[in-house]
Design a protein around this motif. Sequence first.
Motif, PDB file in Angstrom:
ATOM      1  N   ASP A  76       0.906  -1.332   0.109  1.00  0.00           N
ATOM      2  CA  ASP A  76       0.000  -0.139  -0.013  1.00  0.00           C
ATOM      3  C   ASP A  76       0.835   1.212  -0.075  1.00  0.00           C
ATOM      4  OD1 ASP A  76      -2.168  -1.575   0.167  1.00  0.00           O
ATOM      5  OD2 ASP A  76      -2.234  -1.657   2.278  1.00  0.00           O
ATOM      6  N   GLU A  77       0.120   2.333  -0.161  1.00  0.00           N
ATOM      7  CA  GLU A  77       0.848   3.511  -0.264  1.00  0.00           C
ATOM      8  C   GLU A  77       1.545   3.969   1.237  1.00  0.00           C
ATOM      9  OE1 GLU A  77       0.487   8.414  -1.855  1.00  0.00           O
ATOM     10  OE2 GLU A  77      -1.325   6.709  -1.867  1.00  0.00           O
ATOM     11  N   VAL A  78       2.534   4.394   1.386  1.00  0.00           N
ATOM     12  CA  VAL A  78       3.227   4.879   2.789  1.00  0.00           C
ATOM     13  C   VAL A  78       3.294   6.417   2.838  1.00  0.00           C
ATOM     14  CG1 VAL A  78       5.271   4.686   4.113  1.00  0.00           C
ATOM     15  CG2 VAL A  78       4.648   2.752   2.553  1.00  0.00           C
ATOM     16  N   VAL A  88      -7.412   2.446 -10.297  1.00  0.00           N
ATOM     17  CA  VAL A  88      -6.683   2.068  -9.057  1.00  0.00           C
ATOM     18  C   VAL A  88      -6.856   0.293  -9.000  1.00  0.00           C
ATOM     19  CG1 VAL A  88      -6.378   2.089  -6.584  1.00  0.00           C
ATOM     20  CG2 VAL A  88      -7.457   4.156  -7.659  1.00  0.00           C
ATOM     21  N   LEU A  89      -5.671  -0.095  -8.661  1.00  0.00           N
ATOM     22  CA  LEU A  89      -5.602  -1.664  -8.724  1.00  0.00           C
ATOM     23  C   LEU A  89      -6.184  -2.053  -7.337  1.00  0.00           C
ATOM     24  CD1 LEU A  89      -1.912  -2.355  -9.776  1.00  0.00           C
ATOM     25  CD2 LEU A  89      -3.929  -2.669 -11.035  1.00  0.00           C
ATOM     26  N   THR A  90      -6.748  -3.305  -7.241  1.00  0.00           N
ATOM     27  CA  THR A  90      -7.287  -3.735  -6.038  1.00  0.00           C
ATOM     28  C   THR A  90      -6.529  -3.826  -5.051  1.00  0.00           C
ATOM     29  OG1 THR A  90      -8.810  -5.262  -7.580  1.00  0.00           O
ATOM     30  CG2 THR A  90      -8.614  -5.939  -5.316  1.00  0.00           C
ATOM     31  N   GLY A  91      -7.095  -3.393  -3.840  1.00  0.00           N
ATOM     32  CA  GLY A  91      -6.076  -3.463  -2.622  1.00  0.00           C
ATOM     33  C   GLY A  91      -5.191  -2.197  -2.260  1.00  0.00           C
ATOM     34  N   ARG A  92      -5.096  -1.529  -3.190  1.00  0.00           N
ATOM     35  CA  ARG A  92      -4.267  -0.405  -3.188  1.00  0.00           C
ATOM     36  C   ARG A  92      -5.039   0.951  -2.608  1.00  0.00           C
ATOM     37  NH1 ARG A  92       0.247   0.004  -6.203  1.00  0.00           N
ATOM     38  NH2 ARG A  92       1.064  -2.378  -6.409  1.00  0.00           N
ATOM     39  N   ARG A  93      -4.424   1.984  -2.371  1.00  0.00           N
ATOM     40  CA  ARG A  93      -5.105   3.163  -2.034  1.00  0.00           C
ATOM     41  C   ARG A  93      -5.484   4.140  -2.913  1.00  0.00           C
ATOM     42  NH1 ARG A  93      -3.042   7.912  -0.029  1.00  0.00           N
ATOM     43  NH2 ARG A  93      -0.893   7.521  -0.539  1.00  0.00           N
ATOM     44  N   PRO A 121     -12.071   3.919   9.218  1.00  0.00           N
ATOM     45  CA  PRO A 121     -11.103   3.025   8.752  1.00  0.00           C
ATOM     46  C   PRO A 121     -10.997   2.975   7.323  1.00  0.00           C
ATOM     47  CG  PRO A 121     -12.049   1.885  10.162  1.00  0.00           C
ATOM     48  CD  PRO A 121     -12.893   3.041  10.070  1.00  0.00           C
ATOM     49  N   LYS A 122     -12.485   2.820   6.322  1.00  0.00           N
ATOM     50  CA  LYS A 122     -12.387   2.937   5.193  1.00  0.00           C
ATOM     51  C   LYS A 122     -12.017   4.296   4.354  1.00  0.00           C
ATOM     52  CE  LYS A 122     -13.490   0.835   1.074  1.00  0.00           C
ATOM     53  NZ  LYS A 122     -12.534  -0.375   0.578  1.00  0.00           N
ATOM     54  N   TYR A 123     -12.930   5.349   5.134  1.00  0.00           N
ATOM     55  CA  TYR A 123     -12.625   6.797   4.390  1.00  0.00           C
ATOM     56  C   TYR A 123     -12.112   7.631   5.311  1.00  0.00           C
ATOM     57  CZ  TYR A 123     -16.163   4.733   1.216  1.00  0.00           C
ATOM     58  OH  TYR A 123     -16.894   3.875   0.397  1.00  0.00           O
ATOM     59  N   GLU A 124     -10.835   8.561   4.897  1.00  0.00           N
ATOM     60  CA  GLU A 124     -10.098   9.194   5.474  1.00  0.00           C
ATOM     61  C   GLU A 124     -10.183  10.669   4.950  1.00  0.00           C
ATOM     62  OE1 GLU A 124      -6.269   8.443   6.162  1.00  0.00           O
ATOM     63  OE2 GLU A 124      -5.474  10.278   7.125  1.00  0.00           O
ATOM     64  N   PHE A 125     -10.771  11.833   5.780  1.00  0.00           N
ATOM     65  CA  PHE A 125     -10.819  13.107   5.380  1.00  0.00           C
ATOM     66  C   PHE A 125      -9.595  13.845   5.840  1.00  0.00           C
ATOM     67  CE2 PHE A 125     -14.386  11.770   3.667  1.00  0.00           C
ATOM     68  CZ  PHE A 125     -15.598  11.840   4.365  1.00  0.00           C
ATOM     69  N   ARG A 126      -8.769  14.627   5.081  1.00  0.00           N
ATOM     70  CA  ARG A 126      -7.905  15.419   5.248  1.00  0.00           C
ATOM     71  C   ARG A 126      -8.069  16.978   4.809  1.00  0.00           C
ATOM     72  NH1 ARG A 126      -2.765  11.754   3.723  1.00  0.00           N
ATOM     73  NH2 ARG A 126      -3.057   9.977   5.046  1.00  0.00           N
ATOM     74  N   SER A 127      -7.776  17.917   5.618  1.00  0.00           N
ATOM     75  CA  SER A 127      -7.919  19.583   5.310  1.00  0.00           C
ATOM     76  C   SER A 127      -6.477  20.155   5.708  1.00  0.00           C
ATOM     77  CB  SER A 127      -8.995  19.961   6.056  1.00  0.00           C
ATOM     78  OG  SER A 127     -10.176  19.424   5.436  1.00  0.00           O
ATOM     79  N   HIS A 152      -8.203  19.934   0.404  1.00  0.00           N
ATOM     80  CA  HIS A 152      -9.253  18.931   1.037  1.00  0.00           C
ATOM     81  C   HIS A 152      -8.946  17.712   0.297  1.00  0.00           C
ATOM     82  CE1 HIS A 152     -11.340  21.922   3.514  1.00  0.00           C
ATOM     83  NE2 HIS A 152     -11.215  22.853   2.516  1.00  0.00           N
ATOM     84  N   SER A 153      -8.659  16.579   0.945  1.00  0.00           N
ATOM     85  CA  SER A 153      -8.548  15.256   0.350  1.00  0.00           C
ATOM     86  C   SER A 153      -9.399  14.333   1.008  1.00  0.00           C
ATOM     87  CB  SER A 153      -7.122  14.729   0.681  1.00  0.00           C
ATOM     88  OG  SER A 153      -6.092  15.800   0.017  1.00  0.00           O
ATOM     89  N   LEU A 154      -9.893  13.102   0.130  1.00  0.00           N
ATOM     90  CA  LEU A 154     -10.465  11.818   0.513  1.00  0.00           C
ATOM     91  C   LEU A 154      -9.541  10.753   0.291  1.00  0.00           C
ATOM     92  CD1 LEU A 154     -13.000  10.106   1.213  1.00  0.00           C
ATOM     93  CD2 LEU A 154     -13.561  10.459  -1.342  1.00  0.00           C
ATOM     94  N   ILE A 155      -9.109  10.047   1.069  1.00  0.00           N
ATOM     95  CA  ILE A 155      -8.607   8.606   1.165  1.00  0.00           C
ATOM     96  C   ILE A 155      -9.360   7.551   1.442  1.00  0.00           C
ATOM     97  CG2 ILE A 155      -6.346   7.515   1.788  1.00  0.00           C
ATOM     98  CD1 ILE A 155      -5.902  10.545   0.759  1.00  0.00           C
ATOM     99  N   ILE A 156      -9.386   6.545   0.070  1.00  0.00           N
ATOM    100  CA  ILE A 156     -10.051   5.491   0.351  1.00  0.00           C
ATOM    101  C   ILE A 156      -8.867   4.232   0.488  1.00  0.00           C
ATOM    102  CG2 ILE A 156     -11.668   3.950  -0.893  1.00  0.00           C
ATOM    103  CD1 ILE A 156     -12.583   6.500  -2.426  1.00  0.00           C
ATOM    104  N   HIS A 157      -9.261   3.665   1.565  1.00  0.00           N
ATOM    105  CA  HIS A 157      -8.106   2.535   1.865  1.00  0.00           C
ATOM    106  C   HIS A 157      -8.715   1.106   1.270  1.00  0.00           C
ATOM    107  CE1 HIS A 157      -5.725   5.116   4.498  1.00  0.00           C
ATOM    108  NE2 HIS A 157      -6.828   5.488   4.932  1.00  0.00           N
ATOM    109  N   ASN A 158      -7.715   0.559   0.748  1.00  0.00           N
ATOM    110  CA  ASN A 158      -8.088  -1.150   0.466  1.00  0.00           C
ATOM    111  C   ASN A 158      -9.164  -1.254  -0.627  1.00  0.00           C
ATOM    112  OD1 ASN A 158      -7.744  -3.934   0.339  1.00  0.00           O
ATOM    113  ND2 ASN A 158      -9.223  -4.211   2.248  1.00  0.00           N
ATOM    114  N   VAL A 159      -8.858  -0.486  -1.779  1.00  0.00           N
ATOM    115  CA  VAL A 159      -9.924  -0.522  -2.719  1.00  0.00           C
ATOM    116  C   VAL A 159     -10.309  -1.865  -3.262  1.00  0.00           C
ATOM    117  CG1 VAL A 159     -10.529   0.595  -4.958  1.00  0.00           C
ATOM    118  CG2 VAL A 159      -9.144   1.782  -3.242  1.00  0.00           C
ATOM    119  N   GLN A 160     -11.722  -2.073  -3.601  1.00  0.00           N
ATOM    120  CA  GLN A 160     -12.051  -3.253  -3.938  1.00  0.00           C
ATOM    121  C   GLN A 160     -13.060  -3.037  -4.949  1.00  0.00           C
ATOM    122  OE1 GLN A 160     -11.187  -6.240  -2.741  1.00  0.00           O
ATOM    123  NE2 GLN A 160      -9.807  -5.225  -1.220  1.00  0.00           N
TER     124      GLN A 160
END
Length: 2029
Positions: free
Chosen positions: A946-948, A1953-1958, A1985-1991, A1996-2004
């Motif tokens: 995953d992305e670090v 995005v590839l499966t399992g990536r961010r 845990p699935k959706y992370e909001f950053r400002s 402003h950013s939306l991070i989607i973890h472990n994309v399926q």
Amino acid sequence: MEGIGVVGAAPRFLRFPRPIQVVSGTDAVLRCCLTGSPPPTVLWEKDGHQLEASSRLCLQTEGAEHRLLVREAGAPDAGVYVCRAQNSSGEAYAAAALTVQESLVAAPIPPERSSDSAQESPDLIPLQGPLPMARTLSPLDTASTFLSSDPAQTHTPSQGSPGLLPEPSEGPPMFLEGPQSQWVQQGEEVILTCQVGGQPEPAMHWEKDGRLLENIWESGHFCLTKSPAGHELRIRGVRLPDAGVYVCHASNTHGCTVAAALLQIQPSPETPLSSPHQGQRDSAGQGSPAPKSFWVSEGKHAKFRCYVTGKPEPETEWHWEGHPLSPGRRRLLYRDHDGGFVLKVLYCQPADCGLYVCAARNTAGHTLSAVQLHVREPRVRFAVPLEDVEGEEHGDAVLECQVPSRSIVTTWYREDQRLLPSPKYEMGESGVVRRLIIHDLEADDDGIYLCEMRGRVRTVATVAVRGPITRRLPRKLDVLEGENAVLSVEARGAKALGHWTRDGQELPASPRIIQTSSNHTHTLVLVGVTRQDAGVVTFSLGSSHTSARLRVKCVKQVPPGPPVAVELGTGCSNTALLSWKPPVPAPDTAYTYRLERQEVGADTWVQCLTTEAAGAVEVPGDSVPNEGDYRFRLSVISEHGQSPYVLFPDSVHLVPTARVQRALQDVCVQEGDDATFSLELSTLVQGTWFLNGLELKAGGPESGSRDEAQGYLVQQEGPHHNLLLRATRLQDSGALITFLCPGVRVSATLHVQETPIRIVLPQEKVSVQAVSPERVVLTCELSRAGAPVHWYKDGLEVEEREGLVLENEDLQCRLVIPAAHPWHGGEFVCKAGEDLAFFMVTIKEPPVRIISPQDKVSVAAESLERVVLRCELSRVGVSVRWYKDGIVVKESETLVLESEGPHCHLILPAAQPQDGGQFVCKAGDDMAVFNVAITEPPIRIMHPQDEVFLTAVTSERVVLMCQVSRPGALVGWYKNGMEVEVSEDLVLESEGLQHRLVLPSVRLQDAGEFVCSTRDDSAFFTVTVTDPPVRIISPQDTVSIVVLSSERVVLRCELSRAGAPVHWYKDGLEVEESKALVLESEGPHHRLVLPAAQPQDGGEFVCKAGEDSAFFNVTITEPPVRILFPQDEVSVAAVSSERVVLRCELSRAGAPVRWYKDGLEVEESEALVLEREGPHHRLVLPAAQPQDGGEFVCDAGDDSAFFIVTVTVPPERIVRPSARFLQLQFRSPGRVELRCEVTPVGARVCWYKDGLEVEASEDLKLGAEGPVRTLTLPHARPQDAGEYVCETRDEAVSFDVRLAESPVQFLLPEVAPSPLSVSPGEHLVLSCELSRASAPVFWSLNGSPVLEDGNLELRSEGPRRLLLIQAVQPSHAGNYTCQAGSDPGAPTLTFPVQVTEPPVRVLTPEASRTGVRCAPGRDLELAVCLSVPGGAVRWYKDGERLASRGRVRLEEAGARRVLRVRGARSGDAGEYLCDASQDSRIFLVNVEEPPQVKLVSELTPLTIQEGDDATFCCEVSPPDAELTWLLNGSSVTPSSRVEMSQNGPNHTLTLRGCRMSDSGTVTAQTKGAETTARLHVREAELLFLRRLQDVRTEEGQDLCMEVETSRVGGKGVVSWFRGGKPLPEDDRFSAVQDGRVHRLIIRRVMVSDQGVYSCKSHHDRTQARLIVRPEQLKVRHRLEDVVVTEGGSATFQLELSQSGVIGEWARGGVRLEPGRNCQISAQGHNHSLVLSGLGLADTGTVSFTTDTLRCAARLEVKEIPLAIVKGLQDLEVMEGDSVTFECELSRTQADLTWDKDGQELSSSPRLRIQALGSRRLLQLRHCVSTDAGTYSCSVGNAQATTARLTVRKREVSVLHELKPVRAREGDGATFKCTVSDPGIPGCWQLGGRILRPGGRVRIRQEGNLHSLVLSELQAEDSGEIQFQAGQAKCSTQLEVEALPLQICRKPPREKTVLTGRRAALEVTVSRAGGHVRWLLGGVDLPPGPKYEFRSHGVTHSLIIHNVQPTDEGTYCCQAGEDSANTNLLVESS
């Protein structure tokens, strides 16, 4: 004596009298030209006695020219003549010698060379003062003993004396011993001895410096003697003038020779010339005028000339300030061609000022003349001039000077040669210093060097080179042809050995070349130089060299005069007798006479003969080409030119006699060919040809006669006669051909040879192709059976064998190959006699095929596997080629090629991915294709999956690690999409499967997205680096600092932490550290220090650290400068030339002051001096002139002082003529001169004609000399008449000029025309020429006016008048009179014209005798054609006259006359005569029956070559039988290619230029008989008529090489080769055929194309060499002239033929360097120059220079149109204060008008109007309320500018209230408030909080205007704005409207995005703090845990973890009313 440019009214010689030499008994004329005011009185003197006019002496004056004519000069008239000119202002005189030679001279003595070619200087006058002339000499001094020939001094040895030389044989003179060069002391005796041999005994004479000894006045101390030792020239008591080159000439009837010697004289120290000061006292005692003054500008040359006469010749010396002068680098002393002594001071400097004296002395006395030299210094001088330097040879010399300003451009010169930067000359600039370094000094570097700046202001220095050569050669030496050239150098060593060369070659041994050495001096003398002697003469002494360019100028010689007493008479019959006498005077050199003739009526003259003797010659009629009337002319030609022609009177009739010019020649031809006999006669006559005694009849002489039956053709073209015999036969061999005409009989023999053997078939080259083993047969058909035949293969004769059979059968020959194989192929040739047949045989094998595989094969393998490609062929032993991707493969360890029988293999033992591609197996024309693909397993990243995300603080260590699936895999690191580079701050590590990126000390700029990427996978790292913010602790508020000038100022700022970067700004610009501004830093403390503050250092300083700033307002004040004296305007009045001083005292010393005159800043010069002493400033006019008057302003910044200067001058008046109106009458054309005398001398005049000012031109010359002003019309014409006015400033004189034309005269013909006799119908032209082209003429015939009609025309051509009659009639006979003008006494010219009837001639038949045959019973007709219709003829038969009766009829039809006899009988045969008045014709008539027709000879078959002629002949009996020719059964008619002729019984058919299609059967038919023959035409050889030529061309050009063949061939008949090989396949080469011309065209030639090119055909070959030169640099697009307006920019563009060329741009000859206003660029072929900020002084030439070319264009800068650039501004002022209105104009010089409320203003004590450059000021002092109003200024046509002045009382109040502002968030707001007093500071507040400058706040005060600017407004900024200045207050509201939230940067519309990536989605909104929503399918996403909001701020950013896959869909971001969508796609990994 006078220098160039002396102004004075004393007499002055414009041209000196020249020494002349005449023959006794001829006239002698001495001429001189002089001027002076008043006009001088001219006297002529000889031997001290004044000459009076007499019958032999004539004194003539014409304008400024004066002549003395001595008629029939004799020996007593020889001597020195002096021309003396005197007037009230002074005296001048000049002398010249007259030499009289006896008319008969015993020995030829070369004449004295004329000095006419020397340039005259009108600014030189002869020496003034007592001259040592003949009138002061004793009788002994005036004796004229030129040469001594006393018998007592001649020793003749007796016969048989022991000392007698053996009697020499006849031959040219030869010097046995020549004179020796000598160096003697003044006063010694010199003997020059020479011994000469030769028979007859040579005549001897001596020359000194090109002049005969007997022509030298003081030659009394010369003595010529003859002794046993030879001939001696003895000089007793030598004087300095005796030094020179002595030449001894020896000549006899066999030739002449010379020997020379150089005599050099060392002055005696005991006998110096008189002191110049003593000479001045002597002159003063005799009343001589004071020395004249001569002014010269600094850096220019001054030339003084002194002409001294006396006997003995005076010794002359020059002095300066009492010191004798010797030649030096800047002082030249020489004697010019007129005998004058010249001193030339080069590049005058102030140190050269002083008294220059020319002192002369001889035994009769002494004299001197003086001139005072003044050097005029320039206005602008060098700050530090050059200084003289010395340097060692091969060392360096440095010259330095300083210019007034560093911007001044300078140029370096070595004397008159401009120097350019080079390895030899290094030029440098450093501020105001200009430096020239001369490297590797040589002897020729010794000389004068100049540094010049604009205005030709120069500084001069001398460079002395110390070396073996102490005095070098002059750089150039000009010598007249025939004079002696003397070159001398001095060496440091006393006996140094040097040598002389010319153009690098040793000088040959010659009596004309003298090389001498004496002590330190080495001299080279070239005696009697010629043009071949010109070149570079070099003297070498060891490694030291000095050179001089010797230039030989031609001497202008006078051509000889024409012969006299020419007469034309007639001697014997048909001759012209011409006689004449030699020209008077006879030419001095050898000459010849050229006689030319012209046929009357023709235009060209033809040379008859040349002769050296005068007398009489006979011109016979044989010498002219045609019969006619001839006239003659004669001229004299010598080496000096040609005299005018003299025309002999009348003309003579001559008739030529025929002679053989080119005789008959025997002719040898082959059977059937034509034979041509020709000869050329000397004139045009008729003749007769005979064949074996039988006459061949022909037509007229000018046209050919064709006799078809007899087979010959007779032609005549002028004097050329030709006989053509067609189709010769063997039986004709040996025939005798004879040509007969009056006086000529010539014969020749005809030889006929048998026809050679020919090959009938094939005619062209045969190509035979066969496949092995077929049968091949080559067949050849001959023209005759049994002829021997030879066969050849590839040049070798073949022999019959088993595989090759030769067969012969009748006419056919065969070569048979039963079973052909490839080695049988080649070129076969069948040779029969001289004829050849070619066969090209090609034997081919059957083609090769690939059996397997038939289709394309695809092979797939993995890395390192073995791959085999197989191919099977149709037969064994065939070569195979393998290709990979189109390239031939080669065997290696990784690729193996194998072959077994028909099987071929390609093996890859361990295939690699790079081995994949397309492989091709090619065998012959067949191929097999294999597609090979080699693959490798993919490389994956195992960790991280995953992305670090990493967050670090600055200076921490950061490590990014990545693990791959296979060791050795290639990994790449990227940051923000760019591949990273290894450095100290970024390290890349690799260890097995792990790869690391290390940041040892992370920085803020290291933040970003890092990617670790393999070929198939990637890993992502996001690094964030933070740093704590920096704050300014102190100061918190704005700091204001006020100090005085030169005080120390320190600005301090303390930060929250140390090491943070700080930037200082002044007035918005970042400052730079310097001596005047120091930046200091100690921990968190930062300082800005001004060590010595100046007023210009004041302003707003800002210290900025991060986002925080501190503000400092610094004010540097200085007390204002005031003018203490004068307080009021000063008026100064002066008279011209008085000294004027303007004084001004300031309040403090050192303050800058500028002086202006009439608004323009003044510059120091000789006429205006600026002085300063402490606070006192002065402007001094040393000698004020009227133009110096005007308004002067002393400007001291804050104050000004005004001075009004008035300078008056005396009036300019016209002294002569005294009358103010004159009427003058002149004759046209003629010379008109109008003269006025003005006072003062320098007064300027203007000339007007009919009210318009005139300009000088070639037809109108304006002169000014002293007080005299002249207007001259050299060639006045009637249109020049009118009123001319000469006007000074105060007076004028009018001249009424009237011009009368000269009477008209007839110029041609010179004598009365003789009667003209013409015939009716001929063309008649009467012509005459008038003296004036516009004069009218009147023509009359027998007293009646002549009128024009269609047949008669009157024409005018300039001065010529023509009467033309197209066809003369009898009525046109009479006397034609041409009268010039209508006056009764006008001149007339009469032309008698007679019209006579022409004689009657018989035109046809042309032959005098004609044979006629007539059959019995038929009508006999004889006809003639006459030249005139109506002419009478008489017919006779056998002497009896015939009449028209019975069977005889006489008929007439126009010009045709016919005798007709009906029913002819045998008795009618006989001789018939047709007799006209002056002509007759004879007919021989034969009446008989025609005989039976039969063929006597048969036709012969022919085989010819293509293009040749084919001739068939047959003989018919009887000869007059009709015969018809057929070709292939079709009748043949005559045409351009077919000729049919008859010669008696012989008939000939000739086919010209036979073609292949003409082959066939030729038939000759008569009644009852015919004969047939075969015509075979074979192909012609293809030969090259025009062969290749060597070609030289330049790289890049197109060229064409061409050949011309003997016939037109088909495509491919010729082949082109280079170096013996076919041309390469290149589209640059193309072969083109155009008929018989074949061309090879090579485009864009390269150097590699050069070599030997050849062109080949089957029968011929030609070759040539091509030489290609490298491309020369050329200009494709030249520079173009540019015209711009002042202040604009100009662009110059240049395109060259090559790229990368380095060049130099220059303007006005000064090199340009890149800078702010000069941009230089070069791109490829293009070069450009951009000049900006141009001024009027920039006008000039712009050039671009490289090593090999120069291109230039004109830059013209036009003045800016007059306009007001900056207008007036409204002003407010308090009562009592001063106010200044100011505007700015586009130009400095312009008159401007000031108005107030419509009334024009003028200067007063309270009101000052000033002009400072382009600025215009209006200053009001102590303003009152009445000064308020509207002020305006206007200039020219420009639009006026106005402003309002308000005068207020001193009360502080708000003038303009604040206005409310409503703005949107992020915008800016400006608030302005105007108060009454500008000196009161203001304070701003927002919501009760005091505002200080900095950040978003800007506060300004401009006078009484206060401004507040708020930028980047925020919603919280809304509130009340308050302003307070003193007691005055005002306020307003600021309202800030918040902006809606918007998305500024949106995410991508689609992201995969590839499966399992961010997955990360990011947006940027319009402001920070705004709230955004994230939605999926319209539903808000919850954080977790699935959706992370950053400002972060506005991001402003939306991070989607472990994309399926279930996360696919459309994501929406909403910000206020705005939104953004992204479609997310998920792919499996």
